[in-house]
Design an enzyme around this catalytic site. Sequence first.
Site, PDB file in Angstrom:
ATOM      1  N   ASP A 110      49.864 -20.111  37.437  1.00  0.00           N
ATOM      2  CA  ASP A 110      48.963 -19.150  38.074  1.00  0.00           C
ATOM      3  C   ASP A 110      47.574 -19.758  38.238  1.00  0.00           C
ATOM      4  OD1 ASP A 110      48.104 -16.770  39.141  1.00  0.00           O
ATOM      5  OD2 ASP A 110      48.575 -15.555  37.388  1.00  0.00           O
ATOM      6  N   ASP A 167      50.603 -10.138  44.800  1.00  0.00           N
ATOM      7  CA  ASP A 167      50.662  -9.198  43.677  1.00  0.00           C
ATOM      8  C   ASP A 167      51.065  -7.812  44.159  1.00  0.00           C
ATOM      9  OD1 ASP A 167      50.088 -11.017  41.781  1.00  0.00           O
ATOM     10  OD2 ASP A 167      48.014 -10.411  41.459  1.00  0.00           O
TER      11      ASP A 167
HETATM   12  C1  DGJ Z   1      48.005 -12.820  38.597  1.00  0.00           C
HETATM   13  C2  DGJ Z   1      49.418 -12.943  39.071  1.00  0.00           C
HETATM   14  O1  DGJ Z   1      49.483 -12.893  40.453  1.00  0.00           O
HETATM   15  C3  DGJ Z   1      50.261 -11.852  38.422  1.00  0.00           C
HETATM   16  O2  DGJ Z   1      51.564 -11.896  38.905  1.00  0.00           O
HETATM   17  C4  DGJ Z   1      50.207 -12.020  36.937  1.00  0.00           C
HETATM   18  O3  DGJ Z   1      50.859 -13.202  36.570  1.00  0.00           O
HETATM   19  C5  DGJ Z   1      48.771 -12.024  36.442  1.00  0.00           C
HETATM   20  N1  DGJ Z   1      47.957 -12.949  37.165  1.00  0.00           N
HETATM   21  C6  DGJ Z   1      48.701 -12.343  34.979  1.00  0.00           C
HETATM   22  O4  DGJ Z   1      47.424 -12.483  34.529  1.00  0.00           O
END
Ligand code: DGJ
Length: 725
Positions: free
Chosen positions: A474, A544
């Site tokens: 990430d 997300d």
């Molecule tokens: C951002 C990501 O896009 C989410 O899917 C998740 O992993 C969060 N970060 C976790 O902090």
Amino acid sequence: MPISYNEQLRVFRLDTPRTTYLMGLVGSENFLGHIYYGPTVPDDNMGYLLRLEERPFTPDANAGERASFYDCFPFEYPAWGGGNFRQPCLRLRTAQGGPNCELFYDGHRIISGKPGLEGLPAAYGDNCATLEITLRDPVLDVKIRLLYTVFEDVDAICRSARIENAGGEAVGLDAALSACLELDNEDFDLITLHGSWAREQNMDRRPLASGKQGAFSLRGISSHQFHPFLALCEHTATQERGVVYGMNLVYSGNFLAQAEVDQFNKVRAVLGIHPDGFSWKLEPGQSFQTPETVLVCSDAGLGGMSRAYHDFFREHLIRGQKKHRPSLLNSWEACYFDFDHDKLLQLGREAARYGIELLVVDDGWFGKRDDETTSLGDWQVNEKKLPGGLKRLGEELAAMGVKLGIWMEPEMISPDSDLYRAHPDYAMTIPGRTPTQARSQLVLDLTRKEVRDCIYDQISAVLRSAPIRYLKWDMNRPLIDVYSSALPPDRQGEAAHRYVLGLYELQGRLVDDFPDLLLENCCSGGGRFDAGMLYYSPQIWTSDNAEAVDRLVIQEGTSLIYPLSAMGAHVAACPSHVNGRITPFEVRGRVSLPGCFGYELDIDKLSPEEQTLIPEQLEEYRQYGPVFREGDCYRLASYRENHTYDAIMAVSKDKKTAVVSFVQVRSRAYRRSLRLKLTGLEETALYRRKDTDEVRSGAGWMWGGLLMEAVQSDYLTALTVLERV
Ligand code: DGJ
């Protein structure tokens, strides 16, 4: 031979299966100009494509007066200077400060195969050939090596440039873009992708206007806001008809994608690293390699362009783990930071009950991390939450038949972390200024080898400590304080690009050392969903926002360029944690089916009716997921355009199986049934519809279409399967 040089005409010719690209040397000076890119033209006499008789096209005809020539010549790689007032690809700065540069042909060679690009992700292949053309500025002795690779199996051309300082003095690069494409403006529309967090990859299509227009990022990542891509298409082009040109950059940082319409109604489209904030110092003997641009041209509409890109990325860019995309259960929306060993085991049991292959432990398993404010950089398991660590968890999951995956955010450092307390200088900060935090975190200076090594050692120790099969990498903030304490003042303009090179080096090491690991990139969702990252991870978390209706739009934009096999697509909790919408479980499953399928919720909290749908969804994914991911995709209807329903179709490469995924988002008062005209089938072959046993020829299905009954209800979905008889 896909590449040839006609010495009489002084024309270079590149051929892909269905397109031709022509460049020529012009005038006694040997300027390299663009002649043609489009559907294949015969090799009879390409002279008719040149406009040599036309003033002021030819410098000779202008009696050596170059100003008007520079103002309209279709340069293959335009440099600033000489009267080129349009966007240059190259802008130099000498010790004296002069920016002028003129590039003339200096030689060429044809290489079989494709050379790699130092430090950068790049396409590969055996069935390809590369043309290297060298241009040279005789005053500065700077050489540009333009690479053009042509593949036998896809209608794509890869382009990049290498700038070499062969002179005796240092030269500064203030712009070094990857490629330029000069075309007559044939009533073109410009297509770009734009968005924000949770609203990525919206398609924007508008008529080209005079002047400059396009997309860019200065956030250090390719970004949620724009995408390193542009397409030019005939104004009348549709999904399956009309000429479309695409330019896509294999890069994950700042970029400029720009089309410029000039006084003669010609378009100069350029793509590459954004010149703003960029500079690079080339000492004598040093060189700079630009990222690669992938050009596609199709006369089969937007769908034709998309399918060419899909084939190209699947066959020539994505590496390792090509086909299998395990179903997974991700802990993020199931429990966020609120978990311990028992909770994860409970999720593991849910996965095991349905045969979900992988449990991904998202954020919160390390350091002291119970929220966003701490511990990035301290990649040691939190034994209070997970006694026995990831090893015990992985082994207990394995005993249930479920594999373990984990989340990391390796590029970041929390000010509240042991790493920061020990090495505050590892963070990128600007001397004398308060460091800019975003999501309570700072960015590690990946331009420095010792910082990369420190993080890599931690990542590899974690991966070796337990049976971990998948890593979600990430990245949750833009680059703001772009400054490296390791670079001298006159090289600070290199920091943003050196950061991206550091990132590539890190991920390259990772995939080399852990070839069985499935890497999924993520950047607060789709903030870095680009071809550069795809070279390292075959799948990327698309957004997300996994809410089904918004996802239809996000996935349509993403699949304009990238194969469905690259898109992480999960059935998320409801009401949506991102937009609050309530969408039926069945629809959420159907929208996720074409991508890399997973669940991002606590299955035990679903209703019994919803739970009974899970085996069906997983079976659909097992049977038909490969057709979507590996086959040819056709967009039959776009919810983004019609605000009512969406339909995509995929046909397996052997044309034996076709699947159509239909989602009616909203019902519409007083309407008749819909006729979805299928495409991509073999016209004379017979196809049986699986649910009704109806048999028709391919032509019958394509022209007669699939009738979708008019049902007055929101949120309907159907999966139709045709098998060749
Ligand atoms: C951002 C990501 O896009 C989410 O899917 C998740 O992993 C969060 N970060 C976790 O902090």
